[in-house]
Design a protein around this motif. Structure first.
Motif, PDB file in Angstrom:
ATOM      1  N   ILE B 202       0.836  -1.204   0.000  1.00 47.16           N
ATOM      2  CA  ILE B 202       0.000   0.000   0.000  1.00 47.16           C
ATOM      3  C   ILE B 202       0.868   1.250   0.000  1.00 47.16           C
ATOM      4  CG2 ILE B 202      -1.656   1.332   1.373  1.00 47.16           C
ATOM      5  CD1 ILE B 202      -2.848  -1.436   2.215  1.00 47.16           C
ATOM      6  N   SER B 203       1.910   1.226   0.798  1.00 48.41           N
ATOM      7  CA  SER B 203       2.756   2.421   0.843  1.00 48.41           C
ATOM      8  C   SER B 203       3.479   2.608  -0.487  1.00 48.41           C
ATOM      9  CB  SER B 203       3.724   2.360   2.018  1.00 48.41           C
ATOM     10  OG  SER B 203       4.989   1.929   1.614  1.00 48.41           O
ATOM     11  N   ASP B 204       3.754   1.489  -1.208  1.00 41.57           N
ATOM     12  CA  ASP B 204       4.328   1.602  -2.556  1.00 41.57           C
ATOM     13  C   ASP B 204       3.388   2.332  -3.510  1.00 41.57           C
ATOM     14  OD1 ASP B 204       6.654   0.370  -1.908  1.00 41.57           O
ATOM     15  OD2 ASP B 204       6.237  -1.538  -2.888  1.00 41.57           O
ATOM     16  N   MET B 205       2.084   2.316  -3.188  1.00 42.77           N
ATOM     17  CA  MET B 205       1.113   3.022  -4.036  1.00 42.77           C
ATOM     18  C   MET B 205       1.119   4.520  -3.743  1.00 42.77           C
ATOM     19  SD  MET B 205      -1.247   0.835  -5.742  1.00 42.77           S
ATOM     20  CE  MET B 205      -2.712   1.845  -5.719  1.00 42.77           C
ATOM     21  N   GLY B 206       1.817   4.915  -2.684  1.00 40.36           N
ATOM     22  CA  GLY B 206       1.913   6.336  -2.365  1.00 40.36           C
ATOM     23  C   GLY B 206       1.146   6.739  -1.118  1.00 40.36           C
ATOM     24  N   LEU B 207       0.433   5.800  -0.501  1.00 42.37           N
ATOM     25  CA  LEU B 207      -0.301   6.114   0.722  1.00 42.37           C
ATOM     26  C   LEU B 207       0.650   5.881   1.903  1.00 42.37           C
ATOM     27  CD1 LEU B 207      -3.357   6.843   1.373  1.00 42.37           C
ATOM     28  CD2 LEU B 207      -3.555   4.494   2.165  1.00 42.37           C
ATOM     29  N   ALA B 208       0.844   6.918   2.705  1.00 39.85           N
ATOM     30  CA  ALA B 208       1.832   6.822   3.776  1.00 39.85           C
ATOM     31  C   ALA B 208       1.414   5.801   4.832  1.00 39.85           C
ATOM     32  CB  ALA B 208       2.002   8.185   4.430  1.00 39.85           C
ATOM     33  N   PHE B 209       2.408   5.210   5.505  1.00 43.08           N
ATOM     34  CA  PHE B 209       2.109   4.268   6.593  1.00 43.08           C
ATOM     35  C   PHE B 209       1.200   4.919   7.635  1.00 43.08           C
ATOM     36  CE2 PHE B 209       6.281   2.390   5.244  1.00 43.08           C
ATOM     37  CZ  PHE B 209       5.777   1.163   4.853  1.00 43.08           C
ATOM     38  N   GLU B 210       1.339   6.230   7.807  1.00 41.95           N
ATOM     39  CA  GLU B 210       0.552   6.954   8.806  1.00 41.95           C
ATOM     40  C   GLU B 210      -0.934   6.949   8.477  1.00 41.95           C
ATOM     41  OE1 GLU B 210       3.355   8.169   7.407  1.00 41.95           O
ATOM     42  OE2 GLU B 210       4.627   7.826   9.152  1.00 41.95           O
ATOM     43  N   ARG B 211      -1.258   6.594   7.239  1.00 39.45           N
ATOM     44  CA  ARG B 211      -2.681   6.573   6.873  1.00 39.45           C
ATOM     45  C   ARG B 211      -3.206   5.141   6.734  1.00 39.45           C
ATOM     46  NH1 ARG B 211      -3.128  10.954   2.209  1.00 39.45           N
ATOM     47  NH2 ARG B 211      -5.200  10.059   1.881  1.00 39.45           N
ATOM     48  N   ILE B 212      -2.461   4.199   7.290  1.00 40.57           N
ATOM     49  CA  ILE B 212      -2.921   2.804   7.252  1.00 40.57           C
ATOM     50  C   ILE B 212      -3.334   2.378   8.655  1.00 40.57           C
ATOM     51  CG2 ILE B 212      -2.256   0.414   6.776  1.00 40.57           C
ATOM     52  CD1 ILE B 212      -0.207   1.536   4.762  1.00 40.57           C
ATOM     53  N   VAL B 213      -4.488   1.726   8.740  1.00 42.46           N
ATOM     54  CA  VAL B 213      -4.938   1.139   9.998  1.00 42.46           C
ATOM     55  C   VAL B 213      -5.000  -0.370   9.751  1.00 42.46           C
ATOM     56  CG1 VAL B 213      -6.811   1.044  11.679  1.00 42.46           C
ATOM     57  CG2 VAL B 213      -6.299   3.192  10.498  1.00 42.46           C
ATOM     58  N   MET B 214      -4.377  -1.149  10.631  1.00 42.53           N
ATOM     59  CA  MET B 214      -4.309  -2.589  10.379  1.00 42.53           C
ATOM     60  C   MET B 214      -5.471  -3.330  11.014  1.00 42.53           C
ATOM     61  SD  MET B 214      -0.388  -3.800  10.819  1.00 42.53           S
ATOM     62  CE  MET B 214      -0.090  -3.040  12.390  1.00 42.53           C
ATOM     63  N   ASP B 215      -6.098  -4.196  10.213  1.00 40.79           N
ATOM     64  CA  ASP B 215      -7.052  -5.153  10.765  1.00 40.79           C
ATOM     65  C   ASP B 215      -6.344  -6.502  10.781  1.00 40.79           C
ATOM     66  OD1 ASP B 215      -8.995  -6.964  11.360  1.00 40.79           O
ATOM     67  OD2 ASP B 215     -10.135  -6.691   9.507  1.00 40.79           O
ATOM     68  N   PRO B 216      -5.921  -6.970  11.966  1.00 37.38           N
ATOM     69  CA  PRO B 216      -5.153  -8.207  12.015  1.00 37.38           C
ATOM     70  C   PRO B 216      -6.042  -9.446  11.811  1.00 37.38           C
ATOM     71  CG  PRO B 216      -5.525  -7.396  14.234  1.00 37.38           C
ATOM     72  CD  PRO B 216      -6.130  -6.378  13.307  1.00 37.38           C
ATOM     73  N   THR B 217      -7.332  -9.265  11.722  1.00 34.46           N
ATOM     74  CA  THR B 217      -8.349 -10.328  11.727  1.00 34.46           C
ATOM     75  C   THR B 217      -8.322 -11.003  13.092  1.00 34.46           C
ATOM     76  OG1 THR B 217      -8.092 -10.727   9.379  1.00 34.46           O
ATOM     77  CG2 THR B 217      -9.304 -12.381  10.614  1.00 34.46           C
ATOM     78  N   ILE B 218      -9.460 -10.981  13.734  1.00 37.21           N
ATOM     79  CA  ILE B 218      -9.464 -11.509  15.099  1.00 37.21           C
ATOM     80  C   ILE B 218     -10.439 -12.664  15.215  1.00 37.21           C
ATOM     81  CG2 ILE B 218      -8.840  -9.301  16.151  1.00 37.21           C
ATOM     82  CD1 ILE B 218     -12.139  -9.749  16.953  1.00 37.21           C
ATOM     83  N   GLY B 219     -10.316 -13.400  16.300  1.00 37.25           N
ATOM     84  CA  GLY B 219     -11.297 -14.419  16.622  1.00 37.25           C
ATOM     85  C   GLY B 219     -11.939 -14.010  17.939  1.00 37.25           C
ATOM     86  N   ALA B 220     -13.203 -14.407  18.127  1.00 35.78           N
ATOM     87  CA  ALA B 220     -13.873 -14.062  19.380  1.00 35.78           C
ATOM     88  C   ALA B 220     -13.360 -14.948  20.515  1.00 35.78           C
ATOM     89  CB  ALA B 220     -15.373 -14.234  19.217  1.00 35.78           C
ATOM     90  N   LEU B 221     -13.715 -14.582  21.715  1.00 36.51           N
ATOM     91  CA  LEU B 221     -13.395 -15.388  22.890  1.00 36.51           C
ATOM     92  C   LEU B 221     -13.759 -16.850  22.622  1.00 36.51           C
ATOM     93  CD1 LEU B 221     -12.727 -15.574  25.957  1.00 36.51           C
ATOM     94  CD2 LEU B 221     -15.144 -15.078  26.379  1.00 36.51           C
ATOM     95  N   GLY B 222     -12.797 -17.736  22.818  1.00 41.61           N
ATOM     96  CA  GLY B 222     -13.062 -19.157  22.593  1.00 41.61           C
ATOM     97  C   GLY B 222     -12.962 -19.573  21.142  1.00 41.61           C
ATOM     98  N   TYR B 223     -12.760 -18.622  20.278  1.00 35.18           N
ATOM     99  CA  TYR B 223     -12.694 -18.934  18.840  1.00 35.18           C
ATOM    100  C   TYR B 223     -11.403 -18.408  18.229  1.00 35.18           C
ATOM    101  CZ  TYR B 223     -17.471 -20.497  19.277  1.00 35.18           C
ATOM    102  OH  TYR B 223     -18.586 -21.194  19.645  1.00 35.18           O
ATOM    103  N   GLY B 224     -10.318 -18.541  18.954  1.00 36.24           N
ATOM    104  CA  GLY B 224      -9.030 -18.155  18.387  1.00 36.24           C
ATOM    105  C   GLY B 224      -8.564 -16.780  18.815  1.00 36.24           C
ATOM    106  N   LEU B 225      -9.187 -16.231  19.845  1.00 31.54           N
ATOM    107  CA  LEU B 225      -8.783 -14.917  20.332  1.00 31.54           C
ATOM    108  C   LEU B 225      -7.290 -14.858  20.636  1.00 31.54           C
ATOM    109  CD1 LEU B 225     -10.618 -12.541  22.599  1.00 31.54           C
ATOM    110  CD2 LEU B 225      -8.455 -13.355  23.483  1.00 31.54           C
TER     111      LEU B 225
END
Lengths: 643, 314
Positions: B202-225
């Protein structure tokens, strides 16, 4: 059993074969080699043939498209014969067994002999090690004193006494065959004979006793038996002069392109024998051409040294390799005794000897030992690395104090297998590429300047690096949209390197996203294996003094581009030395010096084998390397793309 | 005797992302909210600066939700069937500071709304509520590539966060974020290497790291949290150690994971607790922005955040 006639076109070769045999096996019986990267599993799709007449039954598969089916295209490995057939085998499905042309050979061996040195002037290889000239087979001309009443020792002891005047051999052995004719031979030829001695460690064997003086006619061969290519060299053992070098494809490729498929094939009925025949036939063919071209009598070729990975050596000697594949991955033998070449069905002097360079483990074979020997890294004060970029990607790290080795299962992508337009480094292979950043037009050069037929390993390195530079692919290897050369295919988007009109073939030469994925895994495997090996000793790449790159591409390698795609670590470019076929060079040293063989044996016990799969960090390291150049960009500080 | 704490000092810091542009910044939002900016591990206030509290965004859709449990829907009453009224209720009744709008109605299986209709919805939403927005697509890559550029443009200069870019489909979204002044969610499948690779792409496309928010993908309690927890922890450790390519704030889609579980579906009380516990656990892993569903769960987590941030600090 019903029998049918199968005619192969355009060869116009007809053979009688049984019902239900596959077209592939019928073709092998007819001596026609069809591409079969997967070894007949119906996966690779390289064995397409057209059944122009007659009945076949084929298992369904996802490779033949609907329009191909209409045109009677089948996979040779899945189509079973149900009646008299006419089968057309297109060029694209054939294994090209033409010998390499002299130019290709010069290119292929350039690292060893001349050309590459022009580009990369380091001559680090043989700089500080000289083995005493003492060839594997030595010929000595003897004029024995006739026995008298006062000197009445036996003929054999007389012979031994004369031999020991040349050198203090502690143990001399002689076969009964030679002893039986000794008495007559000495008396008929006035006690003047030439003795051929075979050497191993401190033992010598009298291989042959000939009348008169033939000591000037003493030749030997060294061979590198690669999974893909077999190279052989004819050497004058007295003068150390190399008379000629030839390479041919390993005909075992018809049974699968990697060692595992071949081990599996060896388990089939007749499989081991087929594989053995394929390698011995290839070697015999090379030997025959070498002696004819250099006017050498086969009877004066007295010995041969073979270097190859553990599986190749097993197959050469007709030994079952099955256990190499199964945990705990044990070979039948890593150290093999000297045998008669005839026992391996290799045709030289009928009593000639054959020796194999000892291997370290099932996945680090004699070719690696030979590489360590010829690169000389075992003598260095400073740490060095040797990487053999081939299907098995052997890596050795160390210096005079220690040596560790591992094997990275890199896969055959850089050898041109498992990639859509891939081919081995033979004539017509695209090996250098540059791409215009504006219109994405491609400039390339091919091996031997022939019309392009496909892309070889060094071509893929150039291509990937240029595509990154031009912004055609992103760092994860996805192809962007746009331009006349980019289009959708069944395997993701593809980039056309060369249109068929230009190539003169019937297919465009392309690279698609799934090819890039394969290449990315290969380069990732090699880089991460090297990295983990160095890390395992608590060190990092910065301590490495020299980086020897061997084998694999054979011809030309652009180090800078190989770094850009993350195949090689980002070190000072002058640290990289491309040494070509180090396995063949090592085998030659052993051929010419018993000392070198002693050293090879010492090296084997010095090299510690490191099993990558047991290192918990390997998978992490590997996934990080699945990016161009690497997920951790700080490891590649000099790599910048402008695209 | 007083115990001397061993304090870790980190060379790096997470970048700060501002969500929402006020009038003077060219937008129409009532406020601008900051997330991220930490230079210490979560809640270790003495080791560095933790300038912003974790924030919660109410999840709303552009259609009535189709797979939410009945009792969860009931929390919003009648308004759930009118997305604009639903959004309004979140802001005015439940005092939502942020909304996360999911354009589910554009999905081919859920209404297949067109580009114009989707963009118009965003325009109307922007005039109905004045809190900062997170806008995410329908989870259909092909369709999202059609609607999201228009949706993004409809919210131009509002400084939203748009999403979700994934490794095989990030270019259209990144280009939109770049053109319209938004930040971008980079979603990776619980894999720190892919997270990092995607940020680089994404940053190679010109969007600065400062404008990226990461979604690490989560699991709920008991489901891979715990998998999500450890990936977040590793990424955060790398960021604080100076790896700029991972120094992005985290967004966690708590609601969608928690309300998938059979435990949450079996009783509403349990569901609320399930959502709240999942959220509060991941706050401790470093979550900066949480997208949640049930107002009561959100209230509990907001209280939890207050307690964490107001108790005497170690």
């Amino acid at each position: 059993m019903q029998k049918f006639k199968v005619t192969f076109l355009p060869d116009n070769l007809t053979i009688i074969t049984e019902k239900d045999k596959t077209i592939l096996s019928a073709a092998i019986s007819a001596g026609i080699y069809i591409n079969s990267t997967c070894g007949g599993d119906g996966i690779c799709g390289k064995c397409k043939v057209v059944v122009s007449k007659g009945d076949v039954i084929s298992q369904p598969n996802g490779i033949i498209t609907a329009s191909e089916r209409k045109n009677n295209v089948y996979l040779a490995c899945l189509a079973s014969i149900q009646g008299d057939l006419e089968v057309v085998i297109p060029d694209s499905s054939r294994l090209n067994f033409d010998k390499l042309t002299p130019e290709e050979l010069a290119e292929r061996l350039s690292g060893l002999y001349s050309k590459a040195e022009d580009i990369r002037p380091q001559k680090a290889k043989f700089e500080d090690k000289v083995f005493k000239h003492s060839p594997f087979a030595t010929k000595l001309y003897l004029e024995l004193p006739e026995p008298t009443l006062s000197d009445s020792i036996s003929d054999l002891e007389r012979l031994y006494r004369a031999l020991r005047k040349f050198e203090e051999f502690p143990v001399i052995q002689t076969g009964l065959f030679n002893i039986r004719q000794l008495g007559r031979l000495l008396r008929d030829y006035e006690w003047k004979v030439t003795v051929t001695l075979g050497k191993r460690n401190n033992t010598v064997e009298i291989v042959l006793i000939e009348p008169g003086d033939t000591s000037q006619k003493n030749f030997g061969l060294c061979f590198d038996i690669g999974t893909t290519t077999i190279s052989g060299q004819l050497v004058n053992l007295n003068s150390k002069k190399i008379l000629g070098t030839k390479a041919a494809y390993n005909q075992q490729a018809a049974f699968g392109s990697d060692v595992i498929t071949r081990i599996l094939h060896a388990a089939k009925t007749e499989g081991l024998k087929q594989l053995h025949n394929a390698v011995s036939d290839t070697m015999n063919q090379i030997i025959k051409e070498l002696i004819l071209e250099h006017n050498v009598d086969l009877n004066n070729v007295n010995c041969i040294v073979c270097s190859g990975n553990t599986t190749m050596i097993h197959l050469l000697l007709n030994m079952d390799p099955a256990h190499i594949r199964k945990e705990p991955y044990v070979a039948t033998a890593n150290f093999l005794p000297v045998i008669r070449a005839a026992e391996a069905e290799i045709n030289i002097n009928s009593r000639g000897l054959l020796s194999c360079v000892p291997g370290v483990s099932s996945y680090v074979g004699g070719d690696t030992t030979a590489g360590v020997l010829s690169s000389g890294i075992y003598q260095k004060d400073v740490p060095c690395i040797l990487i053999d970029i081939g299907t098995n990607g052997e890596i050795v790290f160390g210096n005079k104090d220690f040596l560790v080795a591992c094997a990275a299962s890199a896969g055959p992508a850089f050898e041109g297998s498992g990639v859509t337009s891939g081919m081995r480094a033979s004539s017509g292979a695209i090996q250098k590429v540059s791409i215009n950043k504006g219109d994405f037009s491609v400039k390339y050069s091919t091996i031997a300047d022939k019309k392009p037929r496909g892309i070889c390993g060094s071509g893929y390195i150039d291509l990937l690096s240029e595509m990154l530079e031009a912004g055609i692919i992103d760092k994860s290897g996805k192809i962007k949209v746009g331009g006349s050369r980019i289009r959708q295919s069944d395997s993701g988007r593809e980039f056309v390197v060369c249109f068929k009109e230009e190539a003169g073939g019937n297919r465009d030469i392309v690279i698609n996203e799934s090819d890039i994925e394969n290449l990315k895994r290969s380069k990732g495997a090699i880089y991460s294996a090297a990295s983990i090996l160095v890390k395992h000793l608590g060190l990092d790449f910065s301590v490495i003094h020299k980086f020897y790159i061997a084998g694999g591409f054979g011809t030309y390698l652009d180090v800078d581009k190989a770094i850009k795609i993350g195949l090689l670590p980002d070190l000072e470019r002058s640290k990289f030395v491309f040494i070509g076929n180090s396995s063949l060079a090592g085998a030659r040293e052993i051929l010419l010096s018993a000392q070198a063989m002693d050293m090879a044996e010492k090296l084997v016990s010095k090299i510690t084998y490191f099993e990558l799969s047991v290192d918990p960090g390997y998978m992490e390291e590997y996934s990080q390397a699945l990016f161009f150049p690497h997920t951790d960009l700080t490891k590649f500080p000099t790599v910048k793309f402008n695209g | 005797m007083e115990t001397q704490l061993v304090l870790e000092k980190w060379p790096g810091a997470v970048s700060t992302v501002s969500i929402g542009a006020k009038k003077e910044e060219g937008g129409t939002r009532s406020c601008s909210i900051k997330i991220g900016g930490e230079s210490a591990l979560p809640l270790l206030f003495k080791e560095g600066s933790i300038p912003n509290k974790p924030k919660i965004a109410f999840e709303v859709w552009d259609i009535a939700p189709c797979d939410w449990p009945e009792e969860l829907l009931a929390a919003y009453g009648e308004e759930i069937n009118d997305p604009l009224a639903w959004a309004d209720k979140c802001v005015n009744k439940y005092k939502a500071e942020l909304l996360c709008v999911k354009m589910q109605g554009a999905h081919p299986d859920f209404g297949n709304k067109g580009t114009g209709e989707s963009a118009k919805f965003i325009s109307r939403l922007l005039s109905r509520v004045n809190v900062p927005l997170v806008i995410i697509g329908s989870d259909d890559d092909t369709k999202d590539n059609l609607i999201m550029p228009a949706v993004s443009e409809a919210a131009k200069k509002e400084r939203c966060i748009i999403g979700c870019a994934v490794q095989d489909n990030y270019k259209t979204l990144a280009a939109s974020a770049l053109a319209d002044g938004h930040s971008l969610i980079a979603q990776s499948p619980i894999d720190i290497n892919i997270a990092k690779q995607l940020n680089i792409l994404i940053s190679d496309m010109g969007l600065a790291f400062e404008r990226i928010v990461m979604d690490p993908t989560i699991g709920a309690l008991g489901y891979g949290l715990e998998y999500a927890y450890s990936i977040m922890e590793r990424a955060r450790l790398a960021a604080l150690s100076g790896d700029k390519t991972l120094a992005c704030a985290f967004i966690c889609f708590i609601g969608q994971e928690a309300w998938k579980t059979k435990e949450a579906k079996s009783s509403i009380e349990q569901g609320i607790v399930w959502e709240a516990v999942t959220a509060s656990s991941l706050i401790q892993a470093g979550a900066d922005l949480l997208v949640m569903r049930h107002p009561k769960a959100i209230e509990k987590v907001n209280n939890f955040i207050e307690i964490l941030y107001s108790t005497p600090r170690l």
